[in-house]
Design a protein around this motif. Structure first.
Motif, PDB file in Angstrom:
ATOM      1  N   ALA A  26       0.824  -1.199   0.000  1.00 23.26           N
ATOM      2  CA  ALA A  26       0.000   0.000   0.000  1.00 23.26           C
ATOM      3  C   ALA A  26       0.862   1.254   0.000  1.00 23.26           C
ATOM      4  O   ALA A  26       0.500   2.261  -0.589  1.00 23.26           O
ATOM      5  CB  ALA A  26      -0.924  -0.016   1.220  1.00 23.26           C
ATOM      6  N   ASN A  27       2.022   1.188   0.659  1.00 20.95           N
ATOM      7  CA  ASN A  27       2.949   2.308   0.678  1.00 20.95           C
ATOM      8  C   ASN A  27       3.816   2.214  -0.576  1.00 20.95           C
ATOM      9  O   ASN A  27       4.408   1.181  -0.845  1.00 20.95           O
ATOM     10  CB  ASN A  27       3.809   2.237   1.944  1.00 20.95           C
ATOM     11  N   ALA A  28       3.909   3.301  -1.336  1.00 21.45           N
ATOM     12  CA  ALA A  28       4.676   3.269  -2.585  1.00 21.45           C
ATOM     13  C   ALA A  28       6.172   3.079  -2.338  1.00 21.45           C
ATOM     14  O   ALA A  28       6.877   2.595  -3.201  1.00 21.45           O
ATOM     15  CB  ALA A  28       4.440   4.561  -3.365  1.00 21.45           C
ATOM     16  N   GLN A  29       6.658   3.456  -1.173  1.00 17.76           N
ATOM     17  CA  GLN A  29       8.070   3.318  -0.850  1.00 17.76           C
ATOM     18  C   GLN A  29       8.348   1.952  -0.231  1.00 17.76           C
ATOM     19  O   GLN A  29       7.500   1.414   0.480  1.00 17.76           O
ATOM     20  CB  GLN A  29       8.490   4.412   0.143  1.00 17.76           C
ATOM     21  N   PRO A  30       9.543   1.381  -0.471  1.00 14.34           N
ATOM     22  CA  PRO A  30       9.893   0.132   0.213  1.00 14.34           C
ATOM     23  C   PRO A  30       9.874   0.336   1.722  1.00 14.34           C
ATOM     24  O   PRO A  30      10.221   1.416   2.206  1.00 14.34           O
ATOM     25  CB  PRO A  30      11.317  -0.149  -0.270  1.00 14.34           C
ATOM     26  N   SER A  31       9.456  -0.679   2.453  1.00 13.14           N
ATOM     27  CA  SER A  31       9.474  -0.592   3.914  1.00 13.14           C
ATOM     28  C   SER A  31      10.381  -1.695   4.454  1.00 13.14           C
ATOM     29  O   SER A  31      10.408  -2.803   3.933  1.00 13.14           O
ATOM     30  CB  SER A  31       8.073  -0.704   4.492  1.00 13.14           C
ATOM     31  N   SER A  32      11.125  -1.359   5.498  1.00 12.27           N
ATOM     32  CA  SER A  32      12.083  -2.299   6.062  1.00 12.27           C
ATOM     33  C   SER A  32      11.361  -3.503   6.646  1.00 12.27           C
ATOM     34  O   SER A  32      10.370  -3.377   7.356  1.00 12.27           O
ATOM     35  CB  SER A  32      12.912  -1.627   7.152  1.00 12.27           C
ATOM     36  N   ALA A  33      11.902  -4.686   6.348  1.00 10.41           N
ATOM     37  CA  ALA A  33      11.373  -5.930   6.913  1.00 10.41           C
ATOM     38  C   ALA A  33      12.329  -6.498   7.947  1.00 10.41           C
ATOM     39  O   ALA A  33      12.059  -7.541   8.523  1.00 10.41           O
ATOM     40  CB  ALA A  33      11.130  -6.947   5.798  1.00 10.41           C
ATOM     41  N   GLY A  34      13.463  -5.828   8.161  1.00  8.08           N
ATOM     42  CA  GLY A  34      14.405  -6.263   9.179  1.00  8.08           C
ATOM     43  C   GLY A  34      15.834  -6.333   8.681  1.00  8.08           C
ATOM     44  O   GLY A  34      16.115  -6.166   7.497  1.00  8.08           O
ATOM     45  N   LEU A  35      16.737  -6.573   9.630  1.00  5.18           N
ATOM     46  CA  LEU A  35      18.173  -6.634   9.362  1.00  5.18           C
ATOM     47  C   LEU A  35      18.679  -8.051   9.536  1.00  5.18           C
ATOM     48  O   LEU A  35      18.183  -8.793  10.383  1.00  5.18           O
ATOM     49  CB  LEU A  35      18.929  -5.712  10.329  1.00  5.18           C
ATOM     50  N   VAL A  36      19.681  -8.414   8.732  1.00  3.92           N
ATOM     51  CA  VAL A  36      20.291  -9.734   8.808  1.00  3.92           C
ATOM     52  C   VAL A  36      21.803  -9.531   8.899  1.00  3.92           C
ATOM     53  O   VAL A  36      22.381  -8.823   8.067  1.00  3.92           O
ATOM     54  CB  VAL A  36      19.946 -10.591   7.567  1.00  3.92           C
ATOM     55  N   ARG A  37      22.425 -10.154   9.890  1.00  2.00           N
ATOM     56  CA  ARG A  37      23.884 -10.050  10.036  1.00  2.00           C
ATOM     57  C   ARG A  37      24.576 -10.435   8.742  1.00  2.00           C
ATOM     58  O   ARG A  37      24.106 -11.299   8.015  1.00  2.00           O
ATOM     59  CB  ARG A  37      24.387 -10.978  11.143  1.00  2.00           C
ATOM     60  N   GLY A  38      25.706  -9.820   8.498  1.00  5.93           N
ATOM     61  CA  GLY A  38      26.440 -10.077   7.270  1.00  5.93           C
ATOM     62  C   GLY A  38      27.590 -11.032   7.430  1.00  5.93           C
ATOM     63  O   GLY A  38      28.544 -10.970   6.675  1.00  5.93           O
ATOM     64  N   SER A  39      27.538 -11.910   8.421  1.00  5.02           N
ATOM     65  CA  SER A  39      28.652 -12.843   8.608  1.00  5.02           C
ATOM     66  C   SER A  39      28.132 -14.228   8.948  1.00  5.02           C
ATOM     67  O   SER A  39      27.542 -14.440   9.990  1.00  5.02           O
ATOM     68  CB  SER A  39      29.565 -12.351   9.728  1.00  5.02           C
TER      69      SER A  39
END
Length: 79
Positions: A26-39
């Protein structure tokens, strides 16, 4: 929805993280779904509300995440 990033062959620097985005809702902008560690291996990330989103995308962002994507999309999955 549950997301897991696998096969992270090149770990991210400690000041960067993967960020998941819900796109096309519904929101035209992407919305954050969360963070994932990069290691290495990570636990699954539970995404509680996908609403009408059409895509789950991933970018590399500064540690702590960003309010909107700041890099190109690395990959995406249709929902």
């Amino acid at each position: 929805a549950v997301a897991v990033l696998r096969d992270q062959r090149t770990p991210l620097p400690s000041n960067r993280t993967y960020q998941l985005w819900l796109v096309g809702g519904a929101n035209a902008q992407p919305s954050s779904a969360g963070l994932v560690r990069g290691s290495g291996a990570t636990d699954p990330l539970l995404i509680e509300r996908i609403d009408n989103s059409q895509v789950l995308a991933v970018t590399i962002e500064p540690e702590g995440g960003s309010p909107q994507p700041t890099t190109d999309i690395l990959g995406q999955v249709s929902l």
